[in-house]
Design an enzyme around this catalytic site. Structure first.
Site, PDB file in Angstrom:
ATOM      1  N   HIS A  97    -120.817 -12.082   8.587  1.00 19.60           N
ATOM      2  CA  HIS A  97    -121.159 -12.034   7.732  1.00 19.60           C
ATOM      3  C   HIS A  97    -122.773 -12.813   6.515  1.00 19.60           C
ATOM      4  CE1 HIS A  97    -117.616 -13.735   9.256  1.00 19.60           C
ATOM      5  NE2 HIS A  97    -118.035 -14.011  10.120  1.00 19.60           N
ATOM      6  N   GLU A 114    -121.374 -19.835  12.259  1.00 19.49           N
ATOM      7  CA  GLU A 114    -120.284 -20.330  13.279  1.00 19.49           C
ATOM      8  C   GLU A 114    -120.288 -20.265  14.474  1.00 19.49           C
ATOM      9  OE1 GLU A 114    -117.314 -17.532  12.562  1.00 19.49           O
ATOM     10  OE2 GLU A 114    -117.986 -15.436  13.108  1.00 19.49           O
ATOM     11  N   HIS A 171    -119.934  -8.660  14.978  1.00 16.64           N
ATOM     12  CA  HIS A 171    -119.281  -8.773  15.452  1.00 16.64           C
ATOM     13  C   HIS A 171    -117.832  -8.566  15.585  1.00 16.64           C
ATOM     14  CE1 HIS A 171    -118.941 -11.967  12.621  1.00 16.64           C
ATOM     15  NE2 HIS A 171    -117.589 -12.268  12.948  1.00 16.64           N
ATOM     16  N   ARG A 190    -116.422  -6.786   6.613  1.00 15.11           N
ATOM     17  CA  ARG A 190    -115.902  -5.451   7.184  1.00 15.11           C
ATOM     18  C   ARG A 190    -116.570  -4.341   7.102  1.00 15.11           C
ATOM     19  NH1 ARG A 190    -111.609  -6.318   4.345  1.00 15.11           N
ATOM     20  NH2 ARG A 190    -109.691  -8.589   5.162  1.00 15.11           N
TER      21      ARG A 190
END
Length: 328
Positions: A97, A114, A171, A190
């Site tokens: 991200h 996050e 991740h 991605r």
């Protein structure tokens, strides 16, 4: 004001499963990968499911009762958090991200930092959190060859593990059911998707991957009190994540400057406030408006608490609690 609950928003994912059925009775058919618990975006908005405002969307309630809902220090221009459950029974894409600066420049959205709290895990459950022994050029070469695995920092995970995932950290995860607390962004790049045919974003991903960062399991700072224990896991300017394990009762008070969100991850109990009682059980997410006032958490249950902190105030609170520090 009263504690708000919301209708469940389910999302099918190629990597999803049926494990949300362990605490949900309304799961639709398919591979359900996500349940959006609290959302306030242009494309997805939570609908209140209880009390006076039942059937009203969260964005409309914010327009109607801004400070009493969000608090005086939270802007009503952009709701800051997005709360989800994720059921990753097969591999998520290997992804990253962006930070706020890059996301605003390229996506007209915020970045995404996050935290993941593992609610259940298969015996072989794992996460990738960063890279190992790898330069940007080496990573790109491995990506072109389809041989990323040797350069991924893959770790085994289990129920109860907590990880703070900064923007820029590569991740993925597999074999886990997690609660996800994040910035209100849905921007994901991605780099590899196991040949499932979905769009990749290699150029943008390479722009934002930070090869220097890794995520470690958060051990937390645990404070024992009469009737409950509280663990401080992680915080930055985006959100704070804490855990309450209630075995009796805990008296709390809302903050006129900010709202709180509680996610029940085990057990059941009650939230008692001046005008009533709200039941809460595993799988429920409850929004505590800034104007609620005093309330009591009664029962035998475990809650995650997420909110946008006043960092100076939070650090003073933690320092003041250190005298109670002990292992949980």
């Amino acid at each position: 004001m009263y504690p708000l609950k919301f209708e469940h928003i389910y999302v099918n994912k190629v990597w999803g499963g049926r494990n949300l059925e362990s605490f949900r009775e309304d799961l639709p058919e398919g591979k359900i990968g996500e349940s959006w618990e609290v959302a306030c975006r242009k494309d997805v908005v939570s609908i209140i499911s209880n009390g006076k405002y039942k059937g009203m969307s969260l964005d409309k309630l914010i327009l109607k009762e801004s400070d009493a809902i969000l608090g005086t220090k939270i802007s009503n221009k952009h709701f800051p958090l997005l709360i989800k459950f994720l059921d990753a029974q097969s591999k998520l894409s290997i992804q990253v991200h962006p930070n706020d600066f890059y996301a605003l420049q390229n996506e007209n959205d915020l970045g995404k930092t996050e935290a993941w709290v593992v609610l259940d895990a298969q015996e072989n459950a794992s996460m990738v959190l960063g890279v190992k022994d790898c330069s940007p050029d080496g990573f790109k070469e491995a990506l072109e060859k389809g041989d990323l695995e040797p350069y991924l920092n893959r770790i085994s995970v289990k129920k109860g593990d907590v990880y703070f995932i900064q923007s820029g950290l590569i991740h993925t995860m597999e074999g886990v059911l997690v609660a996800e607390i994040q910035q209100n962004s849905d921007t994901t790049y991605r780099v590899y998707d196991y040949n499932r045919g979905r769009e990749l974003h290699i150029k943008k991903a390479m722009d934002v991957i930070d090869f220097s960062i890794h995520a470690k399991k958060a051990s937390g700072l645990c404070i024992h009190k009469e009737g409950y224990e509280k663990t401080y896991y992680c915080y930055d300017h985006n959100f704070s994540l804490e855990k309450y394990k209630i075995e009796g009762s805990c008296i709390e008070k809302s903050d006129k400057e900010r709202f709180y969100i509680f996610i029940c991850i085990d057990g059941e109990g009650l939230i008692r406030y001046s005008n009533g009682i709200e039941e809460i059980r595993k799988g429920d997410t409850v929004f505590i408006p800034a104007g609620l006032g005093a309330y009591t958490l009664d029962g035998n249950f475990t809650l995650l608490k997420a909110y946008v902190p006043n960092i100076e105030k939070l650090e003073k609170e933690i320092l003041g609690e250190i005298k109670y520090l002990s292992d949980c």
